[in-house]
Design a protein around this motif. Structure first.
Motif, PDB file in Angstrom:
ATOM      1  N   ILE A 179      33.055  33.098  40.211  1.00 58.59           N
ATOM      2  CA  ILE A 179      34.014  32.292  39.680  1.00 58.59           C
ATOM      3  C   ILE A 179      35.336  32.027  40.355  1.00 58.59           C
ATOM      4  N   THR A 180      35.525  33.258  41.022  1.00 61.38           N
ATOM      5  CA  THR A 180      36.892  33.404  41.751  1.00 61.38           C
ATOM      6  C   THR A 180      36.705  32.700  43.090  1.00 61.38           C
ATOM      7  N   ALA A 181      35.765  32.714  43.548  1.00 56.23           N
ATOM      8  CA  ALA A 181      35.575  31.939  45.089  1.00 56.23           C
ATOM      9  C   ALA A 181      35.694  30.405  44.857  1.00 56.23           C
ATOM     10  N   HIS A 182      34.687  29.908  43.678  1.00 61.54           N
ATOM     11  CA  HIS A 182      34.980  28.651  43.435  1.00 61.54           C
ATOM     12  C   HIS A 182      36.100  27.975  43.116  1.00 61.54           C
ATOM     13  N   THR A 183      37.144  29.008  42.272  1.00 59.36           N
ATOM     14  CA  THR A 183      38.362  28.478  41.986  1.00 59.36           C
ATOM     15  C   THR A 183      39.346  28.416  43.086  1.00 59.36           C
ATOM     16  N   VAL A 184      39.095  29.433  43.818  1.00 56.05           N
ATOM     17  CA  VAL A 184      39.908  29.483  45.170  1.00 56.05           C
ATOM     18  C   VAL A 184      39.663  28.219  45.766  1.00 56.05           C
ATOM     19  N   LYS A 185      38.354  27.602  46.272  1.00 54.90           N
ATOM     20  CA  LYS A 185      38.310  26.405  46.956  1.00 54.90           C
ATOM     21  C   LYS A 185      38.726  24.985  46.260  1.00 54.90           C
ATOM     22  N   GLU A 186      38.693  25.291  44.694  1.00 53.35           N
ATOM     23  CA  GLU A 186      39.111  24.117  43.923  1.00 53.35           C
ATOM     24  C   GLU A 186      40.406  23.911  44.093  1.00 53.35           C
ATOM     25  N   VAL A 187      41.233  24.905  44.226  1.00 51.75           N
ATOM     26  CA  VAL A 187      42.844  24.857  44.815  1.00 51.75           C
ATOM     27  C   VAL A 187      42.908  24.230  45.960  1.00 51.75           C
ATOM     28  N   ASP A 188      42.123  24.719  47.060  1.00 57.05           N
ATOM     29  CA  ASP A 188      42.176  24.305  48.518  1.00 57.05           C
ATOM     30  C   ASP A 188      41.039  24.702  49.289  1.00 57.05           C
ATOM     31  N   ALA A 189      40.301  23.533  49.778  1.00 57.55           N
ATOM     32  CA  ALA A 189      39.210  23.853  50.485  1.00 57.55           C
ATOM     33  C   ALA A 189      39.204  24.651  51.731  1.00 57.55           C
ATOM     34  N   GLY A 190      40.475  24.812  52.263  1.00 53.41           N
ATOM     35  CA  GLY A 190      40.696  25.495  53.287  1.00 53.41           C
ATOM     36  C   GLY A 190      41.310  26.914  53.351  1.00 53.41           C
ATOM     37  N   LEU A 191      41.294  27.353  51.868  1.00 54.09           N
ATOM     38  CA  LEU A 191      41.769  28.849  51.635  1.00 54.09           C
ATOM     39  C   LEU A 191      40.380  29.747  51.920  1.00 54.09           C
ATOM     40  N   GLN A 192      40.576  30.963  52.719  1.00 56.08           N
ATOM     41  CA  GLN A 192      39.428  31.687  52.913  1.00 56.08           C
ATOM     42  C   GLN A 192      39.468  32.898  51.844  1.00 56.08           C
ATOM     43  N   VAL A 193      38.225  32.971  51.399  1.00 58.33           N
ATOM     44  CA  VAL A 193      37.781  33.887  50.439  1.00 58.33           C
ATOM     45  C   VAL A 193      36.624  34.893  50.730  1.00 58.33           C
ATOM     46  N   GLY A 194      36.639  36.002  50.400  1.00 54.37           N
ATOM     47  CA  GLY A 194      35.397  36.752  50.720  1.00 54.37           C
ATOM     48  C   GLY A 194      35.404  38.230  50.011  1.00 54.37           C
ATOM     49  N   GLY A 195      34.379  39.091  50.386  1.00 54.48           N
ATOM     50  CA  GLY A 195      34.260  40.256  49.727  1.00 54.48           C
ATOM     51  C   GLY A 195      32.951  40.922  50.125  1.00 54.48           C
ATOM     52  N   PRO A 196      32.528  42.074  49.806  1.00 50.81           N
ATOM     53  CA  PRO A 196      32.701  42.714  48.630  1.00 50.81           C
ATOM     54  C   PRO A 196      33.505  43.756  48.541  1.00 50.81           C
ATOM     55  N   ALA A 197      34.293  44.180  49.698  1.00 50.49           N
ATOM     56  CA  ALA A 197      35.339  45.115  49.743  1.00 50.49           C
ATOM     57  C   ALA A 197      34.554  46.434  49.243  1.00 50.49           C
ATOM     58  N   ILE A 198      33.409  47.008  49.742  1.00 52.47           N
ATOM     59  CA  ILE A 198      32.728  47.955  49.201  1.00 52.47           C
ATOM     60  C   ILE A 198      33.109  49.504  49.927  1.00 52.47           C
TER      61      ILE A 198
END
Length: 503
Positions: A179-198
């Protein structure tokens, strides 16, 4: 004698400087925090800062309210703007961690830390997406899309631990990520998103994350993991003691994401170690010691071979996960204490900040780099017995033949060890005052200054020979600069008192 080659191996990557950690973000509203950040940036110059709590109640972004019998949500960025303005003013950008859950959106009451960050999934996924969308849209409106595109965005923190994610529900984390990653890209496709920060010891989550990514195809621009080298905590009042693995274990952890993901769709993505340190406890005195600096020296000088960045956790003891600290030195994660007293590990980073752009040599106990103007920097450290079975050697000798231009070189040496450049030792000698008085603070600032010496050495055949003897847990920086002698021909120091020199 180690013969340092004159030809560089290539550029010396500064992955060590890419990011540094911090306590919850609203601490950046404090004056002492901002002072610490300015000092850090003056001496070291990190590029990004990562901390918890962007969406926690202390930042006040998510504000539900009732009006005319209906529930609404107002998004307020009063504190967020002040925090990010303070970071950018200090010359550092945010590495955005999206979490924890605002209490008005949480599906449960489970919290972590003294400041009670909520670690349950959202009660309403659409409302969570709206929070992410509104926050990123606001940041772009305020700071510009080109700027915000440079800010990595990480989804949550250590969801593999029950203290950070309800029931360590992996499938629930994957839903949140999607949900979060798709929302990030809907705001702007050039934003960088990642995880899982384990956290360490959960690399099966990387495998699961890769399988989820292959199955559901969410956007993933980078992979993140944490690394610590300490064993289970042995708690005492307001403190912890732990065993310590060899420093190479941290490098193995840095390498884990690429190793685990090499045959998956996530292979080749940037790897960010968004937290690392010796101990994972914010009250372990090892963080305050010279041992910590010497122990981590081979990690911060060699980590670039395994990860694109590795973020020291944290830059300052202005940090309250376990509550307000009960003593000036208390084993906090920070490179700096409250009131900006520099710890030995701070100096390790400050020394690295004076390294050159070209990598000439790296060994188990040294790093040699060269600046474009010909200056050579030698960073060296004494070996550490991480088992604790011995205190480590009293002296460690390193002999180097270093390429330098000219006929002579000016040599400047800066050192920290168990006694020198070590405010923690001075504080212990004072009787460990919990709240040092002003005069004691002045002494601690003085004690935190590295020991410095200088000399002039001959250069023969384009080389200078150095013999460095390091004390226990010493980290030293030796800088060699070609001498351009401008002494006038009539100057004779033998005549300082007006006499005639002997023939």
């Amino acid at each position: 004698m180690i013969h340092v080659p004159a030809e560089p191996q290539g550029a010396f990557p500064d992955a060590w400087r890419y990011c540094v950690g911090t306590g919850r973000l609203d601490l950046a509203l404090r004056h002492d925090y901002q002072e610490s950040l300015r000092l850090l940036q003056r001496d070291i110059g990190f590029r990004y800062l990562r901390g918890h709590g962007l969406f926690s109640d202390g930042m006040g972004i998510h504000r539900p309210y009732e009006w005319q019998g209906a529930r609404h949500v107002h998004h307020s960025f009063t504190y967020a703007d002040q925090v990010i303005d303070a970071l950018l003013d200090a010359g550092i950008r945010p590495f955005l961690e999206l979490g924890f859950m605002p209490s008005g959106l949480a599906s449960g009451d489970l919290t972590v830390f003294w400041w009670r960050g909520n670690v349950t999934p959202p009660a309403d996924s659409k409302e969570w997406a709206a929070l992410v969308r509104a926050t990123l849209t606001h940041l772009i409106d305020r700071y510009g899309v080109d700027e915000v595109r440079t800010w990595p965005i990480e989804v949550w923190n250590e969801p593999n631990l029950p203290m950070f994610w309800l029931d360590t529900d992996e499938a629930a984390y994957h839903r949140l990520y999607e949900i979060t990653a798709h929302t990030v890209k809907e705001v702007d496709a050039g934003l960088q998103v990642g995880g899982p920060a384990i956290s360490p010891g959960a690399d099966e989550w990387l495998t699961g994350f890769a399988e989820f990514a292959e199955r559901r195809k969410p956007p993933v621009d980078f992979v993140s993991r944490h690394a610590y080298a300490s064993g289970p905590a042995q708690h005492v009042p307001f403190g912890s003691h732990q065993t310590l693995a060899p420093a190479g274990d941290l490098l193995d952890q840095f390498a884990a994401p690429r190793r685990v993901l090499k045959d998956t769709s996530l292979a080749g993505l940037p790897v960010h170690i968004t937290e690392f340190n010796s101990s994972y406890c914010p009250d372990n005195l090892i963080h305050d010691t010279a041992l910590n600096a010497a122990y981590l020296a081979p990690v911060v000088t060699g980590g670039h071979a395994h990860a694109d960045s590795f973020s020291y956790w944290t830059f300052s003891d202005v940090f309250e996960e376990a509550g307000v600290p009960t003593a000036f030195f208390h084993g906090g994660f920070g490179l700096l204490t409250h009131r900006q007293v520099r710890k030995p590990t701070y100096h390790l980073y400050a020394f690295l900040a004076r390294s050159g752009e070209e990598l000439l040599a790296r060994g188990d106990d040294h790093l040699v780099t060269r600046h474009r103007d010909g200056r050579v920097a030698v960073l060296a450290w004494a070996p550490v017995d991480a088992s604790g079975e011995t205190p480590g050697p009293d002296g460690h000798t390193l002999r180097l033949s270093v390429p330098v231009a000219g006929a002579e070189a000016f040599v400047r040496r800066s050192s920290v060890d168990e006694e020198r450049g070590n405010a923690y030792t001075a504080w212990r000698h004072m009787g460990s005052p919990r709240s040092p008085r002003p005069a004691q603070l002045d002494m601690l600032y003085d004690a935190a200054e590295p020991a410095r010496s200088h000399a002039r050495v001959p250069v023969t055949g384009g080389r200078a020979e150095l013999t460095l003897t390091l004390a226990r847990h010493e980290v030293t920086l030796v800088e060699l600069t070609p001498v351009e002698d401008e002494t006038p021909p009539w100057w004779d120091e033998r005549r300082l008192l007006g006499g005639n020199p002997a023939p």
